[in-house]
Design an enzyme around this catalytic site. Structure first.
Site, short mmCIF file in Angstrom:
data_model
loop_
_atom_site.label_atom_id
_atom_site.label_comp_id
_atom_site.label_asym_id
_atom_site.label_seq_id
_atom_site.Cartn_x
_atom_site.Cartn_y
_atom_site.Cartn_z
N CYS A 42 9.34 1.06 10.82
CA CYS A 42 10.20 1.59 11.89
C CYS A 42 11.55 0.86 11.91
O CYS A 42 12.53 1.37 12.45
CB CYS A 42 9.56 1.39 13.26
SG CYS A 42 7.91 2.05 13.41
N VAL A 79 -6.04 2.00 -4.23
CA VAL A 79 -7.37 2.61 -4.24
C VAL A 79 -7.27 3.98 -4.91
O VAL A 79 -6.39 4.78 -4.60
CB VAL A 79 -7.92 2.73 -2.80
CG1 VAL A 79 -9.24 3.48 -2.78
CG2 VAL A 79 -8.10 1.34 -2.21
C1 LIG Z 1 11.99 5.07 9.23
C2 LIG Z 1 10.83 5.16 10.17
C3 LIG Z 1 11.03 4.89 11.52
C4 LIG Z 1 9.96 4.98 12.40
N1 LIG Z 1 10.19 4.69 13.72
C5 LIG Z 1 9.15 4.77 14.60
C6 LIG Z 1 9.35 4.44 15.98
O1 LIG Z 1 10.45 4.08 16.39
N2 LIG Z 1 8.29 4.52 16.81
C7 LIG Z 1 7.03 4.90 16.38
O2 LIG Z 1 6.09 4.94 17.19
N3 LIG Z 1 6.82 5.20 15.07
C8 LIG Z 1 7.84 5.15 14.19
N4 LIG Z 1 7.63 5.45 12.86
C9 LIG Z 1 6.28 5.87 12.44
C10 LIG Z 1 5.42 4.67 12.15
O3 LIG Z 1 6.07 3.82 11.28
C11 LIG Z 1 4.10 5.16 11.57
O4 LIG Z 1 3.49 6.00 12.50
C12 LIG Z 1 3.19 3.99 11.25
O5 LIG Z 1 3.74 3.15 10.27
C13 LIG Z 1 1.85 4.50 10.77
O6 LIG Z 1 1.06 3.43 10.38
P1 LIG Z 1 -0.15 3.64 9.39
O7 LIG Z 1 -0.76 2.30 9.21
O8 LIG Z 1 -1.01 4.74 9.85
O9 LIG Z 1 0.49 4.19 8.04
P2 LIG Z 1 1.64 3.68 7.07
O10 LIG Z 1 2.63 2.84 7.79
O11 LIG Z 1 2.12 4.89 6.37
O12 LIG Z 1 0.88 2.74 6.04
C14 LIG Z 1 -0.08 3.20 5.16
C15 LIG Z 1 -0.40 2.09 4.20
O13 LIG Z 1 -1.43 2.51 3.33
C16 LIG Z 1 -1.11 2.10 2.01
N5 LIG Z 1 -1.81 3.00 1.09
C17 LIG Z 1 -1.72 4.36 1.00
N6 LIG Z 1 -2.50 4.80 0.01
C18 LIG Z 1 -3.11 3.71 -0.52
C19 LIG Z 1 -4.03 3.53 -1.58
N7 LIG Z 1 -4.49 4.55 -2.30
N8 LIG Z 1 -4.44 2.27 -1.88
C20 LIG Z 1 -3.99 1.21 -1.16
N9 LIG Z 1 -3.12 1.33 -0.16
C21 LIG Z 1 -2.69 2.57 0.17
C22 LIG Z 1 0.40 2.24 1.97
O14 LIG Z 1 0.93 1.48 0.91
C23 LIG Z 1 0.77 1.68 3.33
O15 LIG Z 1 0.81 0.27 3.32
C24 LIG Z 1 8.68 5.35 11.94
C25 LIG Z 1 8.48 5.63 10.58
C26 LIG Z 1 9.54 5.54 9.70
C27 LIG Z 1 9.32 5.84 8.24
#
Ligand SMILES: Cc1cc2nc3c(=O)[nH]c(=O)nc-3n(C[C@H](O)[C@H](O)[C@H](O)COP(=O)(O)OP(=O)(O)OC[C@H]3O[C@@H](n4cnc5c(N)ncnc54)[C@H](O)[C@@H]3O)c2cc1C
Length: 448
Positions: A42, A79
Site C-alpha cells: 500500500c 509454491v
Molecule cells: C499500490 C497499492 C496500494 C494499496 N493501498 C491500499 C490501501 O490504502 N488500503 C487497503 O486496505 N488496501 C490497499 N491495497 C491492497 C492491499 O495491499 C492488499 O489487499 C493486501 O496486500 C492483500 O494482502 P494479501 O496477503 O492477501 O496478498 P498480497 O499482498 O497480494 O500477497 C500475496 C503474497 O503471496 C505470495 N505468493 C503468491 N503466490 C505464491 C506462490 N505460488 N508461492 C509463494 N508465494 C506466493 C506473493 O509473493 C505475496 O507475497 C493496496 C494495494 C496496492 C497494490
C-alpha cells in the site's frame, strides 16, 4: 502441529503471527515467492512519489522482529503444487530445486495480481503494472533512468489516483484515462465530478468514457488509442485496472472457487479442502450488508482474515464477521472515502434507499481554517436503517475517521436516528456540537 502458510504479505503474516500466539508450540513455516516478507505494498505509491524516502521503511516488521516470533521463513520458495490428499506442498527454490513441505494445516494467502485487460501493446517497454515490491522498484528505476515527461494512467481506482499524485510529484505531466463516465467509479457520479474538478485544478488531464483499445510505439513515444483515435501520447504508462485473485494453485489442487473467481471460504476461512484455510486477496469476502460473498481485496480485510485463518489453523474456532465496504484514499490535498451501499447496490439488495448530498464545515466556522466536507448519505426510507455514505474533504478534516463512524454504525445496523444519538466528541477546532455526520443525518430526515 505443522502449520504451513503460502504467501508472506498482510494475510500470510497475520495468520503466522496469530497461529504462534494461539499455539506457541506449533511449527509455523511461511513460504515466500520473493524476498520481501511483510512489506506494505500500500505504501508503494508514496515511495515512488518520494514521500517515503527509503523502501525498507515500508516493512510492517523487519526480519529480526519477524524471527523473534518463532516463525520459520523460506524466502524465494515459489509454491508450484498443493497435494490436499497427502497434506504436502511443493515449492521451487532459488536454485530451481523442488522442495516439499508436509503440513497438518495449510493457509493459502497468495493474494492477487494486477488485472491485465486485453490491451495490445501492454507488454511494450515503458508500460507497467504495479502490485509487488519488485514492480514498484522497476517503476522507480524507469523514472530515474529514462526521465519520462508524460505519464498516462489507465484506470482511476485508488491505485491509479495515488499514482497520479506520485508521478505529478516527480514532475511528470499526467493523464488519467477512465472508461466509466466519471473517475473513481466506486463513487457516485456527483462525487466523481468533484474529484475530477480537483484533479484538473492540479494540472492532471482527465479523460472519461474512453476505452483504451491499444498501445503503439512510434518514434520513441507510446501512443494510446481508443478505437481508431489516438487519445494520448506518453513516455510512461501505468495500467491500474484492478486486482484479480491469485488462485491457480488452489484450482489445480481441486479447491473450489466461487462466482467471483476467488477461493470460496466460510466465515472460519476454511476452504473446500480438509485442513486448508485461505485468507486475503485470494478469497471471496463475506459482506455483512448483503449476507453474501463478494470480491473486495483490501489490506484491512486481509489482516483480519489472515488472523482468523491462523487462529483456526492452530485449533481455534473464531469467525470473520464480514466487511461493509469501507475505503479511504488521500489524493493531493483531499481525502475521498466511502462505506456501505450506494443507491443501486441498496436497491439491488431489496432496500428502498434515499441518498442526500450536503456540505458542512469540518469544525466550527469561527475557529480559523474551517473547510467544507461533502457528504452523501444513504438510508432506507422505510426502516431508516443507515446503508452507506461517501465523503470528500480536505486532508486534515478527519474525513477517514468520520467515515469510520458510519462504518461502525453499518456494522451494528444502526438507524439514522441512532446516528444522531451517538455521543461523539466536540471541540471547536475539530468539530461542532453536532458532528457533520450527524448534520447529514438531520438533512436526510428533512428529505423524507
Ligand atoms: C499500490 C497499492 C496500494 C494499496 N493501498 C491500499 C490501501 O490504502 N488500503 C487497503 O486496505 N488496501 C490497499 N491495497 C491492497 C492491499 O495491499 C492488499 O489487499 C493486501 O496486500 C492483500 O494482502 P494479501 O496477503 O492477501 O496478498 P498480497 O499482498 O497480494 O500477497 C500475496 C503474497 O503471496 C505470495 N505468493 C503468491 N503466490 C505464491 C506462490 N505460488 N508461492 C509463494 N508465494 C506466493 C506473493 O509473493 C505475496 O507475497 C493496496 C494495494 C496496492 C497494490
Amino acid at each position: 502441529m505443522k502449520i504451513l502458510i503460502i504467501g508472506s504479505s498482510d494475510a500470510g503474516i497475520s495468520a503466522a503471527l496469530r497461529a504462534r500466539e494461539v499455539s506457541p508450540d506449533s511449527d509455523v513455516t511461511v513460504l515466500i515467492k520473493d524476498g520481501y516478507p511483510n512489506f506494505s505494498i500500500c505504501g508503494l505509491p508514496f515511495y515512488i512519489g518520494g514521500e517515503v524516502a527509503n523502501w525498507r521503511s515500508l516493512a510492517h516488521r523487519n526480519m529480526d522482529q519477524l524471527l523473534e516470533s518463532g516463525i520459520r521463513f523460506m524466502l524465494h520458495h515459489e509454491v508450484t503444487r498443493i497435494d490436499v490428499k497427502q497434506n504436502h506442498v511443493f515449492a521451487v527454490n532459488k536454485s530451481k530445486t523442488e522442495v516439499s513441505f508436509p503440513y497438518d494445516k495449510l493457509v493459502i494467502a497468495t493474494g492477487a495480481v494486477s488485472a491485465r485487460p486485453p490491451i495490445p501493446g501492454s507488454d511494450l517497454p515503458g508500460v507497467f503494472f504495479m502490485r509487488f515490491m519488485n514492480e514498484g522498484f522497476a517503476i522507480s528505476e524507469y523514472l530515474n533512468t529514462h526521465q519520462p515527461k508524460r505519464a498516462v494512467i489507465i484506470g482511476s481506482g485508488y491505485i491509479g489516483m495515488e499514482m497520479a499524485e506520485a508521478l505529478h510529484r516527480q514532475g511528470l505531466s499526467v493523464t488519467i484515462i477512465e472508461m466509466a463516465s466519471s473517475v473513481m467509479p466506486s463513487l457516485d457520479k456527483e462525487f466523481g465530478a468533484l474529484v475530477e474538478e480537483m484533479l484538473r485544478s492540479k494540472g492532471i488531464r482527465v479523460l472519461t468514457e474512453a476505452r483504451v483499445t491499444g498501445i503503439d510505439k512510434k518514434g520513441g513515444a507510446l501512443i494510446v488509442n481508443a478505437g481508431n483515435e489516438k487519445i494520448a501520447e506518453a513516455d510512461f504508462i501505468l495500467i491500474a485496472a484492478g486486482a484479480k485473485p491469485c488462485v491457480d494453485l488452489a484450482i489445480a489442487a481441486g479447491i473450489k472457487t466461487g462466482p467471483t473467481g476467488a477461493i470460496r471460504v466460510n466465515q472460519k476461512m476454511e476452504t473446500s479442502a480438509p485442513d486448508v484455510y485461505a485468507a486475503g486477496d485470494c478469497v471471496e469476502t463475506y459482506h455483512r450488508l448483503t449476507s453474501r460473498y463478494t470480491y473486495m481485496p483490501l489490506g484491512t480485510t486481509a489482516h483480519k482474515q489472515g488472523r482468523i485463518a491462523g487462529e483456526n489453523a492452530a485449533g481455534g474456532g473464531t469467525i470473520f464477521k464480514g466487511v461493509v465496504g469501507t475505503q479511504s484514499l488521500k489524493v493531493f490535498d483531499r481525502v475521498v472515502t466511502r462505506t456501505g451501499f450506494r443507491d443501486n447496490d441498496a436497491r439491488a439488495n431489496g432496500f428502498d434507499p434515499l441518498t442526500i448530498q450536503m456540505e458542512a464545515p469540518d469544525h466550527k466556522a469561527y475557529y480559523p481554517g474551517a473547510l467544507p466536507i461533502h457528504i452523501r448519505i444513504t438510508a432506507d426510507r422505510n426502516s431508516k436503517q443507515l446503508l452507506g455514505a461517501q465523503m470528500i474533504g480536505h486532508h486534515g478534516s478527519e474525513i477517514s475517521k468520520r467515515i469510520d463512524i458510519i462504518a461502525s454504525a453499518l456494522f451494528l445496523e444502526l438507524t439514522i436516528a441512532d446516528l444522531i444519538n451517538l455521543d461523539l466528541s466536540y471541540t471547536p477546532p475539530l468539530s461542532s456540537p453536532w458532528d457533520p455526520v450527524q448534520m447529514a443525518a438531520f438533512e436526510w430526515l428533512n428529505h423524507i
